[in-house]
Scaffold this active site. Structure first.
Site, PDB file in Angstrom:
ATOM      1  N   CYS A 189      -1.067   6.139   9.078  1.00 47.18           N
ATOM      2  CA  CYS A 189      -1.498   4.821   8.612  1.00 47.18           C
ATOM      3  C   CYS A 189      -2.658   5.031   7.649  1.00 47.18           C
ATOM      4  CB  CYS A 189      -1.883   3.921   9.796  1.00 47.18           C
ATOM      5  SG  CYS A 189      -3.254   4.552  10.787  1.00 47.18           S
TER       6      CYS A 189
ATOM      7  N   ARG B 235       0.837  -1.197   0.000  1.00 49.10           N
ATOM      8  CA  ARG B 235       0.000   0.000   0.000  1.00 49.10           C
ATOM      9  C   ARG B 235       0.877   1.253   0.000  1.00 49.10           C
ATOM     10  NH1 ARG B 235      -4.438  -0.305   4.601  1.00 49.10           N
ATOM     11  NH2 ARG B 235      -4.881   1.792   3.757  1.00 49.10           N
TER      12      ARG B 235
END
Length: 281
Positions: A238, A179
């Site tokens: 995050c 990611r």
């Protein structure tokens, strides 16, 4: 007691059950892809005396982002209704061992609680030791949580623009490597793939072993391997501000308190139209 003052062992928590001034919080939260219901699991079995902290509900109302910090007043009202005071010893845990509990550990501290611990190994460690569970919903009385908000612990979008363009603080993204690199699509619609320019990647899974936070020495070594100065000023990020707190806990464990958490995290940065985004590692 655990050598880490931010953790408490299942044995020590078991010995403390029922003491005045102890609040236990089930802070379980799961990604949709994990297919688990935190509230249903809480009702099926939790540490005796624990209350359920809903991380999707104790947020800023109307925010377009999934986990925006609420105002100090709203947080105090919600947490006080759970019977928690800022002066309590507060123990938080989750159903995965070390996943979502650090977010509530961080929130409690941001809003003024001073003695907050994470159950070492979480509910899996508690049950593995054969310790009792309670079912249903815990009945609690209300308490007064007097907030003392630490704004210095939180980074917003404007702060992050400054860190990206001007430096001065390490940006550490704990999302999985694919990611961070942008080689897979983000799970939230409308959010671009990639990472903030100049940021480092330290996946949160690398901070733990068997659902427990690694030792201070191991954390320092892993940070250094990722190109991070363990003692330097930092800001964590995050997907939505939950798992970033695992890294905040790790930094606290090694004695670095000059660390912020980017509350909007990639949900905010990746969905903005004018923020720079890089791909590849």
């Amino acid at each position: 007691m655990s050598q880490n003052p931010h953790l408490i062992s299942p044995a020590d928590l078991s010995d403390a059950l029922g003491r005045d001034g102890l609040s236990i919080v089930d802070a379980s939260w799961y990604l949709p892809a994990q297919g688990r219901s935190a509230r249903a699991e809480y009702e099926a079995g939790h540490v005796p005396g624990a209350v359920f902290f809903d991380q999707d509900e104790i947020v800023e109302p109307g925010s377009p982002l999934p986990h925006t910090l609420p105002s100090p007043e709203l947080f105090a009202a919600k947490v006080g209704a759970l019977g928690i005071a800022a002066t309590d010893t507060i123990v938080v845990y989750d159903g995965m061992g070390l996943f979502s509990a650090p977010r509530v550990w961080w929130m409690m501290r941001v809003f003024g609680a001073r003695d907050v611990r994470v159950l070492d190994g979480g509910l899996p460690a508690w049950t593995a030791e054969g310790r009792p569970l309670e079912t249903g919903t815990q009945a609690v009385g209300t308490a007064i949580f007097r907030p003392d908000f630490d704004a210095s612990a939180v980074a917003g979008l404007g702060d992050m623009r400054g860190f990206v363009s001007g430096g001065g603080r390490q940006i550490v993204d704990v999302r999985p490597a694919e990611r961070f690199a942008g080689t897979v699509a983000e799970p939230r619609a409308g959010v671009r793939a990639g990472h903030m320019p100049g940021s480092a990647n330290l996946p949160f899974a690398d901070l733990q072993e068997n659902g427990r936070l690694k030792s201070a020495d191991a954390l320092r070594a892993r940070m250094s391997e990722a190109g991070i100065d363990p003692d330097g000023p930092a800001v964590t990020s995050c997907g939505s501000g939950v798992t970033a707190a695992i890294l905040n806990l790790a930094f606290e464990t090694i004695g670095n308190r000059d660390v912020k958490l980017y509350d909007g995290s990639w949900s905010e940065w990746g969905s903005a139209a004018d923020t720079p985004v890089e791909t590849a590692s």
